[in-house]
Design a protein around this motif. Structure first.
Motif, PDB file in Angstrom:
ATOM      1  N   SER A 138       0.831  -1.212   0.000  1.00  0.00           N
ATOM      2  CA  SER A 138       0.000   0.000   0.000  1.00  0.00           C
ATOM      3  C   SER A 138       0.856   1.249   0.000  1.00  0.00           C
ATOM      4  O   SER A 138       0.570   2.209  -0.732  1.00  0.00           O
ATOM      5  N   CYS A 141       2.693   1.747  -3.429  1.00  0.00           N
ATOM      6  CA  CYS A 141       1.837   2.378  -4.442  1.00  0.00           C
ATOM      7  C   CYS A 141       1.889   3.894  -4.308  1.00  0.00           C
ATOM      8  O   CYS A 141       2.050   4.618  -5.297  1.00  0.00           O
ATOM      9  N   LYS A 148       2.012  -1.068 -11.287  1.00  0.00           N
ATOM     10  CA  LYS A 148       0.614  -1.402 -11.513  1.00  0.00           C
ATOM     11  C   LYS A 148      -0.356  -0.682 -10.577  1.00  0.00           C
ATOM     12  O   LYS A 148      -1.548  -1.009 -10.539  1.00  0.00           O
ATOM     13  N   CYS A 149       0.133   0.268  -9.789  1.00  0.00           N
ATOM     14  CA  CYS A 149      -0.757   0.995  -8.881  1.00  0.00           C
ATOM     15  C   CYS A 149      -0.177   2.370  -8.606  1.00  0.00           C
ATOM     16  O   CYS A 149       0.980   2.646  -8.916  1.00  0.00           O
ATOM     17  N   SER A 152      -4.109   6.099  -3.652  1.00  0.00           N
ATOM     18  CA  SER A 152      -5.424   5.541  -3.375  1.00  0.00           C
ATOM     19  C   SER A 152      -6.526   6.349  -4.063  1.00  0.00           C
ATOM     20  O   SER A 152      -6.456   7.577  -4.155  1.00  0.00           O
ATOM     21  N   ASN A 172      -2.549   3.225  -0.836  1.00  0.00           N
ATOM     22  CA  ASN A 172      -3.521   2.455  -1.620  1.00  0.00           C
ATOM     23  C   ASN A 172      -3.810   1.116  -0.930  1.00  0.00           C
ATOM     24  O   ASN A 172      -3.312   0.066  -1.335  1.00  0.00           O
ATOM     25  N   TYR A 175      -5.486  -1.783  -3.162  1.00  0.00           N
ATOM     26  CA  TYR A 175      -4.570  -2.585  -3.974  1.00  0.00           C
ATOM     27  C   TYR A 175      -3.685  -3.451  -3.079  1.00  0.00           C
ATOM     28  O   TYR A 175      -3.442  -4.620  -3.378  1.00  0.00           O
TER      29      TYR A 175
END
Length: 368
Positions: A138, A141, A148-149, A152, A172, A175
């Motif tokens: 998290s 990201c 890929k992220c 949030s 995030n 994810y």
């Protein structure tokens, strides 16, 4: 031929017993990434060694996790960091217990044979490790470390002041939760176990505790805000979703460990239920276990216990860190220790703190 077959079977059984006595773990784990230098993954030149991807060279990954590693290779440093966070938090939470979450060098199971027992300790290690992956992914990201992220995109909380702006770059968790569920759980789901089998029971136990660890992070995020306005008047705020402190995650899971539920198979042998029907059904946030813990008082290669001889204890404490419980009734030794610490600290303008070094003598108690 039949006699030869029986001889081979007997030899196999004997070898298995010897391996168990030699403290060989029954399985490797991905937690190995947390103690084998995950920082090396940040060098993109290490993704391929000759013709073999680095993922296949890592000890502890299951075949399905190797495939995920190859598809999400830039996630692996965060997975390793999450595993490391879980191990460190486990050791902090249990530092004053008979089992203190010790790791074993050159053992890719990380914790050794203790994990072979479906105990509350195994439940906690699964939960805190899964929580570490959610946390690290998290945050990765948000920091832009993962391809890929990104930040949030969680919806605006209804309780947020209507004049405040929602849209800062938050952690995030959505994810992080999804990836951790995919990566951590996939090794449990790779094998098919028959009903009523010990393998199925352990798989179900691990999955439940993995989920409890993820939820300990996911369900307890908080809203963080930054003030705007003239001279920081806070007339306007920008807010975003933020991870809880990982120490509070560890504290929450330690509470769940203390109240963990012992479970058994249902009549169909397909699900786990509370052994004692008088207790409330465990929730998804609760930890479950199948076997009672060893006492961890004495060294035992089969259970992975190091014993408590030589461990420090507190003479007057009634808890597990007290000499009575930590030393398992064997008594304790006392000696004097000189301790140096900072003292008489003063703040000097501007801007540093200057301290003296003081010495004092303290009593130290260690288990016999």
């Amino acid at each position: 031929m039949a006699q030869l077959g029986r001889w081979k079977y007997g030899l196999f059984t004997f070898v298995a017993m010897i391996l168990q006595c030699l403290c060989v773990s029954a399985f490797d784990t991905w937690w190995n990434l947390g103690v084998r230098g995950f920082k090396a993954w940040r060098n993109p030149q290490l993704y391929v060694i000759g013709a073999q991807p680095l993922c296949t060279q890592l000890k502890g990954l299951s075949p399905a996790q190797v495939r995920l590693c190859q598809s999400y290779h830039d996630h692996m440093p965060s997975v390793g960091h999450g595993a490391s966070m879980g191990i460190q938090e486990c050791q902090r939470q249990f530092q004053n217990r008979r089992w203190n979450c010790s790791t074993i060098a050159d053992d890719s199971s990380v914790f050794g044979p203790v994990l072979n027992i479906a105990s509350p300790e195994a439940a906690f290690t699964h939960a805190i490790s899964a929580a570490g992956v959610v946390f690290s992914i998290s945050r990765g990201c948000r920091e832009g470390e993962l391809s890929k992220c990104s930040c949030s995109r969680s919806s605006r909380p209804k309780s947020l002041h209507r004049d405040w702006i929602w849209g800062g770059c938050g952690d995030n968790l959505e994810y992080g939760y999804r990836f951790a569920k995919m990566f951590v759980d996939i090794r449990e789901r790779e094998k098919n176990h028959p009903r009523h089998s010990p393998g199925l029971a352990r798989m179900l136990m691990n999955l439940r505790n993995n989920e409890a660890g993820r939820l300990a992070v996911y369900r307890y995020s908080k809203v963080a805000c930054k003030c705007h306005g003239v001279s920081g008047s806070c007339s306007l705020k920008t807010c975003w979703r933020q991870l809880p402190e990982f120490r509070t995650v560890g504290d929450r899971l330690k509470d769940k460990y203390d109240g963990a539920t012992k479970v058994v198979f249902n009549k169909r042998g397909t699900q786990l239920k509370s052994e004692n029907s008088k207790y409330n059904k465990p929730t998804k946030e609760d930890l479950i276990y199948l076997e009672d813990s060893p006492d961890y008082c004495d060294p035992n290669k089969v259970t992975g216990s190091f014993g408590t001889k030589g461990r420090e204890c507190k003479k007057s404490s009634p808890g597990m860190d007290g000499c009575k419980l930590m030393c398992c009734g064997r008594g304790y030794n006392t000696f004097k220790r000189k301790v140096k610490e900072r003292c008489h600290c003063k703040f000097h303008w501007c801007c540093f703190v200057q301290c003296d070094v003081c010495e004092h003598i303290e009593d130290v108690h260690t288990c016999k």
